[in-house]
Design a protein around this motif. Structure first.
Motif, short mmCIF file in Angstrom:
data_model
loop_
_atom_site.label_atom_id
_atom_site.label_comp_id
_atom_site.label_asym_id
_atom_site.label_seq_id
_atom_site.Cartn_x
_atom_site.Cartn_y
_atom_site.Cartn_z
N GLU A 1 45.14 21.21 66.15
CA GLU A 1 44.10 20.55 65.35
C GLU A 1 42.73 21.12 65.67
O GLU A 1 41.94 21.44 64.77
N ASP B 1 41.46 17.52 58.32
CA ASP B 1 41.79 16.95 57.01
C ASP B 1 40.54 16.50 56.27
O ASP B 1 40.42 16.70 55.06
N ASP C 1 47.52 22.25 51.54
CA ASP C 1 48.85 22.54 52.07
C ASP C 1 48.83 23.77 52.97
O ASP C 1 49.53 23.81 53.98
N SER D 1 47.31 22.83 56.27
CA SER D 1 48.28 22.01 57.00
C SER D 1 49.43 22.86 57.53
O SER D 1 49.89 22.67 58.67
N ARG E 1 48.26 24.79 60.58
CA ARG E 1 48.15 23.90 61.76
C ARG E 1 49.54 23.56 62.30
O ARG E 1 49.75 23.55 63.53
N SER F 1 43.33 29.33 56.98
CA SER F 1 44.73 29.03 57.33
C SER F 1 45.32 30.23 58.07
O SER F 1 46.21 30.90 57.57
#
Length: 518
Positions: free
Chosen positions: A14, A82, A101, A104, A107, A143
């Motif tokens: 995170e 987030d 997405d 996420s 992560r 990402s």
């Protein structure tokens, strides 16, 4: 923020994900809109009418100290990845349903990698260990560890994976190859009338439907697994095969960060063509800048069974770094050195040696030879001596290396291959500046300085580059660089938001660390 222990994989992932996205916001979202302010020790920025702050050091590298926060009803609150994703979506118009997405997924990949690494043993080879150390990926990517496919963890270098390659036999009438492919024949034994073709097992699974017919009619045969475990390097799809002491670059039809990673047909041919053309260039660079090394890609092999399988089964042979470094020199991935760690005993001496080995041949390749190297942190290996001092720089990956258009005779080279081999002069110089100055030296300097100032380190860069410029008659591109002209930084968030191919990524101007020294 999560209530998990601070050293838990989820909490660390995170923190890293938030930091990467926040850096992108400073560089590509708030910065170009004039919504970034420096108020020591904080950087403040506004995204979607929300004020954020974080303590920073490391100059342009934007290393963070302490948790990022956002202002809610007059009180500073911990910022989460987030929440920052939602702010970015609002700021940019909410037109990309994939973005959240992807963040996420990245992560989650970091969490899985950190958990696996607790029990996995790194390779004994220090070079391979450095290749497998990039758990958090690109520091300015929203990402950085996004990775498609269900089986990615089995083949992940960051998980200290190793695996045996699959071996195929390609019938000679459908064999496609160019250059020196002889080393591949030492991986096993192919029946008469066939040539050996190594394949990444993940890629074979992905191509199962397309392979069914040629395997059934004998154009291809499955020869099982290789005898030695191959070790994936930092790019995931390139592995080191110890039996032949070569690196093998495979196609993988999965998205890794920005791109679906495959060897296009023109890149297969281009690697061999470029290797031939670069041999005399690197011979001169090595004479002018002792310690300059490179990893040729002298051949490729595949199966001529249509474009899909030609590209999907194509493997590019690359020389290994141990074979080009002189005895007593250990190659290490530059990206691994950008991760904070122990400082050298004489940091300024170490840094001067580093800059001389990396920067000077890159600049001379462009200015003297019309060659655009791509010296980002995953494309450069640093050869260190027994005392840990940089004595060699090894440049690799012909896919990213280009020729400056108009400075090379490409007659006789197929048009699509020639197009993929060239940059226009301005585009080439931007690529050099981004990879060398923004992606590479900035990150190494930040790690070397720790929480302290990088100013003294950039003074060394200025001195080294000014000495080179003086010897070359102060060419205009170097004069502008040393005068402090803004630098181009690749816009990774923007290209992901637009869902564009990586080759269409634009640059945003960022402050030149040399400007304050001019």
């Amino acid at each position: 923020m999560t209530s998990l222990a601070l050293d838990s994989p989820a909490a660390v992932a995170e923190e890293a994900s938030l930091a990467a996205l926040l850096r992108c916001c400073v560089r590509e979202v708030a910065g170009p809109r004039g919504q970034v302010w420096h108020a020591e020790p904080y950087v403040l920025l506004r995204v979607a009418d929300t004020l954020l702050r974080v303590r920073t050091h490391g100059g342009l590298a934007l290393r963070f100290q302490g948790p990022p926060e956002w202002l809610e009803r007059g009180s500073w609150q911990p910022l989460s990845a987030d929440l920052l994703v939602r702010l970015v979506e609002t700021e940019l118009g909410g037109a990309n349903e994939e973005f959240a997405d992807q963040v996420s997924m990245s992560r989650g990949a970091m969490t899985a990698l950190l958990a696996v690494r607790r029990d996995a043993l790194p390779p004994a080879d220090p070079w391979l260990a450095s290749e497998q150390g990039l758990v958090f990926g690109h520091p300015f990517h929203p990402s950085p560890k996004a990775r498609g496919g269900a089986d990615w963890l089995r083949y992940a270098p960051e998980a200290h994976a190793s695996f045996r390659l699959r071996l195929l036999g390609v019938r000679h009438d459908v064999l496609a190859e160019a250059g020196d492919t002889g080393p591949l024949d030492d991986l096993g034994t192919a029946p008469r009338g066939y040539s050996l073709l190594p394949a990444h097992p993940w890629q074979l699974d992905l191509l199962a439907a397309e392979l069914a017919a040629p395997l059934a009619d004998g154009r291809l045969i499955d020869l099982g697994h290789g005898s030695h475990a191959a070790v994936p390097t930092s790019s995931v799809r390139t592995v080191y095969e110890p039996r032949i002491d070569r690196c093998l670059k495979f196609s993988l039809d999965v998205r890794i960060t920005n791109c679906v990673r495959k060897n296009s047909w023109y890149e297969l041919a281009g690697a061999v063509e470029l290797t031939r053309r670069l041999e005399p260039v690197f011979r001169e660079l090595s004479a002018d800048f002792p310690g300059t090394r490179w990893l040729p890609e002298p051949g490729y092999r595949s199966a001529g069974l249509g474009t899909r399988l030609l590209e999907g089964l194509g493997v590019i042979i690359r020389t290994s770094p141990w074979s080009v470094c002189r005895p007593g020199v250990t190659p290490l991935l530059s990206g691994a050195l950008a991760v904070p760690g122990e400082l050298p005993a004489e940091p300024l001496r170490w840094w001067r040696a580093y800059v001389e080995r990396v920067a000077l041949p890159v600049l001379d390749a462009y200015l003297t030879h019309g060659v655009v190297l791509e010296p980002h942190l995953q494309n450069v290996l640093i050869g260190v001596d027994a005392a840990g001092l940089p004595v060699e720089a090894v440049f690799r990956d012909m896919e990213g290396t280009k020729l400056v258009a108009g400075r090379h005779d490409l007659s006789g080279v197929p048009d699509r291959v020639a197009e993929a081999l060239t940059y226009d002069p301005a585009g080439g110089w931007n690529r050099v500046l981004y990879c060398l100055m923004v992606n590479h030296l900035t990150e190494i300097a930040a790690s070397l300085a720790g929480p302290g100032s990088t100013r003294e380190l950039w003074a060394v860069v200025q001195e080294v580059l000014a000495g080179y410029a003086d010897a070359r008659g102060w060419p205009q591109p170097l004069s502008d660089l040393l005068a402090g002209a803004p630098l181009p930084a690749k816009a990774n968030l923007s290209v992901r938001w637009a869902r564009s191919a990586d080759r269409f990524a634009e640059y945003v101007p960022v402050a030149n660390p040399l400007a304050v020294l001019s």
